[in-house]
Design a protein around this motif. Structure first.
Motif, PDB file in Angstrom:
ATOM      1  N   ALA A   1       6.779  37.611  13.968  1.00 55.98           N
ATOM      2  CA  ALA A   1       6.862  36.171  14.229  1.00 55.98           C
ATOM      3  C   ALA A   1       8.319  35.823  14.505  1.00 55.98           C
ATOM      4  CB  ALA A   1       6.332  35.382  13.041  1.00 55.98           C
ATOM      5  N   PHE A   2       8.587  35.364  15.723  1.00 57.93           N
ATOM      6  CA  PHE A   2       9.962  35.096  16.138  1.00 57.93           C
ATOM      7  C   PHE A   2      10.356  33.629  16.008  1.00 57.93           C
ATOM      8  CE2 PHE A   2       9.515  39.237  18.310  1.00 57.93           C
ATOM      9  CZ  PHE A   2      10.681  39.828  17.868  1.00 57.93           C
ATOM     10  N   GLY A   3       9.498  32.798  15.440  1.00 62.98           N
ATOM     11  CA  GLY A   3       9.844  31.394  15.251  1.00 62.98           C
ATOM     12  C   GLY A   3       8.926  30.474  16.016  1.00 62.98           C
ATOM     13  N   ALA A   4       9.193  29.196  15.896  1.00 65.87           N
ATOM     14  CA  ALA A   4       8.353  28.184  16.522  1.00 65.87           C
ATOM     15  C   ALA A   4       8.628  28.080  18.015  1.00 65.87           C
ATOM     16  CB  ALA A   4       8.580  26.829  15.854  1.00 65.87           C
ATOM     17  N   LYS A   5       7.570  27.798  18.763  1.00 69.55           N
ATOM     18  CA  LYS A   5       7.716  27.556  20.191  1.00 69.55           C
ATOM     19  C   LYS A   5       8.664  26.380  20.398  1.00 69.55           C
ATOM     20  CE  LYS A   5       2.838  28.801  20.933  1.00 69.55           C
ATOM     21  NZ  LYS A   5       1.504  28.271  21.291  1.00 69.55           N
ATOM     22  N   GLY A   6       9.591  26.546  21.286  1.00 67.25           N
ATOM     23  CA  GLY A   6      10.518  25.462  21.581  1.00 67.25           C
ATOM     24  C   GLY A   6      11.752  25.444  20.711  1.00 67.25           C
ATOM     25  N   SER A   7      11.796  26.279  19.668  1.00 67.59           N
ATOM     26  CA  SER A   7      12.973  26.304  18.801  1.00 67.59           C
ATOM     27  C   SER A   7      13.995  27.292  19.351  1.00 67.59           C
ATOM     28  CB  SER A   7      12.588  26.693  17.368  1.00 67.59           C
ATOM     29  OG  SER A   7      12.385  28.093  17.264  1.00 67.59           O
TER      30      SER A   7
ATOM     31  N   ALA B   1      17.050  32.366  10.672  1.00 66.14           N
ATOM     32  CA  ALA B   1      18.506  32.315  10.685  1.00 66.14           C
ATOM     33  C   ALA B   1      19.011  31.236   9.749  1.00 66.14           C
ATOM     34  CB  ALA B   1      19.028  32.050  12.099  1.00 66.14           C
ATOM     35  N   GLY B   2      20.181  31.477   9.201  1.00 64.53           N
ATOM     36  CA  GLY B   2      20.839  30.462   8.406  1.00 64.53           C
ATOM     37  C   GLY B   2      20.786  30.719   6.916  1.00 64.53           C
ATOM     38  N   ILE B   3      21.563  29.929   6.202  1.00 63.98           N
ATOM     39  CA  ILE B   3      21.601  29.979   4.743  1.00 63.98           C
ATOM     40  C   ILE B   3      20.804  28.786   4.232  1.00 63.98           C
ATOM     41  CG2 ILE B   3      23.117  29.871   2.725  1.00 63.98           C
ATOM     42  CD1 ILE B   3      25.312  31.104   4.599  1.00 63.98           C
ATOM     43  N   GLY B   4      19.824  29.048   3.383  1.00 65.14           N
ATOM     44  CA  GLY B   4      18.957  27.983   2.922  1.00 65.14           C
ATOM     45  C   GLY B   4      17.780  27.726   3.844  1.00 65.14           C
ATOM     46  N   TRP B   5      17.532  28.634   4.805  1.00 67.35           N
ATOM     47  CA  TRP B   5      16.429  28.437   5.743  1.00 67.35           C
ATOM     48  C   TRP B   5      15.095  28.468   4.987  1.00 67.35           C
ATOM     49  CZ3 TRP B   5      12.773  31.838   8.458  1.00 67.35           C
ATOM     50  CH2 TRP B   5      12.171  31.199   9.557  1.00 67.35           C
ATOM     51  N   PRO B   6      14.219  27.471   5.187  1.00 65.86           N
ATOM     52  CA  PRO B   6      12.986  27.373   4.384  1.00 65.86           C
ATOM     53  C   PRO B   6      12.087  28.600   4.442  1.00 65.86           C
ATOM     54  CG  PRO B   6      13.396  25.303   5.501  1.00 65.86           C
ATOM     55  CD  PRO B   6      14.400  26.277   6.047  1.00 65.86           C
ATOM     56  N   GLY B   7      11.979  29.239   5.624  1.00 61.61           N
ATOM     57  CA  GLY B   7      11.127  30.424   5.728  1.00 61.61           C
ATOM     58  C   GLY B   7      11.618  31.568   4.863  1.00 61.61           C
TER      59      GLY B   7
ATOM     60  N   GLY C   1       8.425  22.332   8.388  1.00 68.63           N
ATOM     61  CA  GLY C   1       8.498  23.658   7.778  1.00 68.63           C
ATOM     62  C   GLY C   1       9.720  24.454   8.173  1.00 68.63           C
ATOM     63  N   GLY C   2      10.483  23.962   9.145  1.00 64.77           N
ATOM     64  CA  GLY C   2      11.696  24.641   9.571  1.00 64.77           C
ATOM     65  C   GLY C   2      12.936  23.995   8.979  1.00 64.77           C
TER      66      GLY C   2
ATOM     67  N   ALA D   1       5.116  40.090  20.100  1.00 59.63           N
ATOM     68  CA  ALA D   1       5.816  38.849  19.760  1.00 59.63           C
ATOM     69  C   ALA D   1       4.831  37.728  19.465  1.00 59.63           C
ATOM     70  CB  ALA D   1       6.756  38.447  20.896  1.00 59.63           C
ATOM     71  N   VAL D   2       5.033  37.059  18.331  1.00 60.61           N
ATOM     72  CA  VAL D   2       4.204  35.930  17.913  1.00 60.61           C
ATOM     73  C   VAL D   2       5.089  34.694  17.843  1.00 60.61           C
ATOM     74  CG1 VAL D   2       2.769  34.980  16.064  1.00 60.61           C
ATOM     75  CG2 VAL D   2       2.655  37.430  16.598  1.00 60.61           C
ATOM     76  N   TYR D   3       4.645  33.602  18.467  1.00 62.76           N
ATOM     77  CA  TYR D   3       5.387  32.349  18.449  1.00 62.76           C
ATOM     78  C   TYR D   3       4.540  31.288  17.750  1.00 62.76           C
ATOM     79  CZ  TYR D   3       8.135  34.996  21.718  1.00 62.76           C
ATOM     80  OH  TYR D   3       8.885  36.000  22.289  1.00 62.76           O
ATOM     81  N   LEU D   4       5.164  30.582  16.849  1.00 64.91           N
ATOM     82  CA  LEU D   4       4.440  29.702  15.930  1.00 64.91           C
ATOM     83  C   LEU D   4       4.316  28.283  16.472  1.00 64.91           C
ATOM     84  CD1 LEU D   4       6.396  30.839  12.734  1.00 64.91           C
ATOM     85  CD2 LEU D   4       4.215  31.743  13.572  1.00 64.91           C
ATOM     86  N   ASP D   5       3.194  27.650  16.144  1.00 65.65           N
ATOM     87  CA  ASP D   5       3.034  26.229  16.449  1.00 65.65           C
ATOM     88  C   ASP D   5       3.819  25.384  15.453  1.00 65.65           C
ATOM     89  OD1 ASP D   5       1.318  26.546  18.678  1.00 65.65           O
ATOM     90  OD2 ASP D   5      -0.380  26.877  17.332  1.00 65.65           O
ATOM     91  N   ARG D   6       3.900  25.883  14.223  1.00 65.25           N
ATOM     92  CA  ARG D   6       4.653  25.206  13.163  1.00 65.25           C
ATOM     93  C   ARG D   6       5.543  26.238  12.485  1.00 65.25           C
ATOM     94  NH1 ARG D   6       2.573  20.740  10.266  1.00 65.25           N
ATOM     95  NH2 ARG D   6       3.087  21.907   8.383  1.00 65.25           N
ATOM     96  N   ALA D   7       6.820  25.891  12.332  1.00 65.50           N
ATOM     97  CA  ALA D   7       7.766  26.835  11.732  1.00 65.50           C
ATOM     98  C   ALA D   7       7.335  27.271  10.337  1.00 65.50           C
ATOM     99  CB  ALA D   7       9.160  26.211  11.669  1.00 65.50           C
ATOM    100  N   GLY D   8       6.678  26.365   9.605  1.00 65.65           N
ATOM    101  CA  GLY D   8       6.296  26.675   8.233  1.00 65.65           C
ATOM    102  C   GLY D   8       5.164  27.664   8.091  1.00 65.65           C
ATOM    103  N   ASP D   9       4.539  28.062   9.220  1.00 62.79           N
ATOM    104  CA  ASP D   9       3.411  28.996   9.143  1.00 62.79           C
ATOM    105  C   ASP D   9       3.850  30.449   8.966  1.00 62.79           C
ATOM    106  OD1 ASP D   9       1.724  26.850   9.536  1.00 62.79           O
ATOM    107  OD2 ASP D   9       1.483  27.202  11.691  1.00 62.79           O
ATOM    108  N   GLY D  10       5.111  30.751   9.261  1.00 62.93           N
ATOM    109  CA  GLY D  10       5.568  32.130   9.285  1.00 62.93           C
ATOM    110  C   GLY D  10       5.438  32.904   7.981  1.00 62.93           C
ATOM    111  N   PRO D  11       5.928  32.383   6.853  1.00 62.30           N
ATOM    112  CA  PRO D  11       5.864  33.149   5.612  1.00 62.30           C
ATOM    113  C   PRO D  11       4.450  33.593   5.239  1.00 62.30           C
ATOM    114  CG  PRO D  11       7.386  31.337   5.364  1.00 62.30           C
ATOM    115  CD  PRO D  11       6.716  31.129   6.684  1.00 62.30           C
TER     116      PRO D  11
END
Length: 321
Positions: free
Chosen positions: A140-146, A193-199, A40-41, A169-179
């Motif tokens: 949501a600040f992103g996935a844990k470990g990212s 962050a980034g251009i084309g970021w899936p979230g 998901g990221g 602050a919320v940290y996600l188990d899966r990046a795709g859960d944020g939206p």
């Protein structure tokens, strides 16, 4: 223990392209592991394009992708030799190279991936317009470990805010859960962050639409004064659906890092294949158009941090002396 393996490719590549043959003999197949991140990221998406472009360019090079927890797991896995290559965000890479909170890493840069301007995304109908509007709210600040939460930490610190104290602050188990969490109101905003970021793409394509929140001009100046390794970056207009103006922000370059003892001849071969396939990689994933030899040299904090095998190729093409 290292992952790279060389096996006879005669049976595997029987009937495949002539690239697998040299002088009537089968070329040994090289298998290289690649650590990405949680589904998901942006890193798994990039990893898929990277693997496909490399396979198309040289069918005897096999890149084996592996989902991990992201940058902060990829670094120790690379250091332990259980990964050959790993995708790592700019901020964790910077801290590892500089020895911030740890010993300086011996890892080497294989390639730049892309620039990563950081910003928040909220629902279009939300009342939040500035970063300070989000103070006290669940974010949501992103996935844990990212690397995403680390970029956020530096950005917020630069304007006098604490990620843990000034926000829920919320940290996600899966990046795709944020939206989904933003859309159903569990959090007020999602950092990315980034251009084309899936979230960001998922939020922009949602029924109600989305709005981006980035540091303003004065905040960018304050952040850079405190954390000069972060660079001004722009998200061009049209990078996401319904984004009709460019967004100024700041961030850093993410990298493909290599274990320090990746053989020079393997790194050379991988680099030559990758940069010969830049157009194909960019066609597969728009943001991967930034994965170029020139950007790798420009993004590296110091040229000696680039893997010697990669530098050999860069010297061969006249990019470095």
């Amino acid at each position: 223990m290292t992952i790279i393996r060389i096996v006879c490719a005669a049976a595997l590549l029987f009937g495949a392209s002539a690239a697998a043959q040299e002088g009537g003999k089968a070329i040994p197949e090289t298998i290289v592991s690649l650590g990405t991140a949680t589904p998901g990221g942006g890193f798994p998406v990039y990893g898929d394009a990277f693997v496909a472009a490399m396979a198309a360019a040289d069918p005897t090079l096999k890149i084996a992708p592996r989902n991990t927890k992201g940058s902060y797991e990829n670094i120790p896995l690379l250091e332990a030799g259980t990964l050959d290559l790993g995708l790592v965000a700019g901020e964790p890479a910077y801290e590892a190279f500089m020895g911030i909170g740890r010993k300086p890493t011996p890892l080497k840069i294989f390639s730049a991936i892309s620039s990563n301007p950081g910003m928040f995304v909220v629902r279009a109908d939300s009342p939040y317009k500035t970063i300070r509007d989000l103070v006290g709210k669940p974010v949501a600040f992103g996935a844990k470990g990212s690397g995403l939460p680390i970029l956020a930490r530096y950005v917020l610190d630069g304007i006098g805010l604490d990620q843990e104290k000034d926000f829920t602050a919320v940290y996600l188990d899966r990046a795709g859960d944020g939206p989904a969490m933003v859309l159903d109101g569990r959090v007020a905003a999602l950092w990315g962050a980034g251009i084309g970021w899936p979230g960001f793409k998922a939020m922009s394509e949602s029924e109600g639409g989305a709005r981006f929140i980035a540091p303003d001009e004065a905040e960018i100046g304050r952040i850079r004064a405190k954390h000069s390794f972060l660079k001004p970056m722009t998200v061009p207009a049209g990078s996401y659906p319904h984004q009709d103006r460019a967004i100024a922000s700041l961030g850093s370059w993410s990298f493909v890092l290599a274990r320090a003892d990746l053989p020079d001849d393997v790194a050379y071969r991988l680099a030559k294949t990758l940069h010969g396939a830049e157009a194909d990689l960019g066609a597969r994933l728009p943001q991967a158009k930034e994965t170029t030899a020139e950007n790798t040299v420009a993004a590296a904090p110091r040229v000696e941090l680039i893997h010697p095998g990669v530098l050999r190729y860069f010297k061969e093409i006249g990019l470095v002396k």
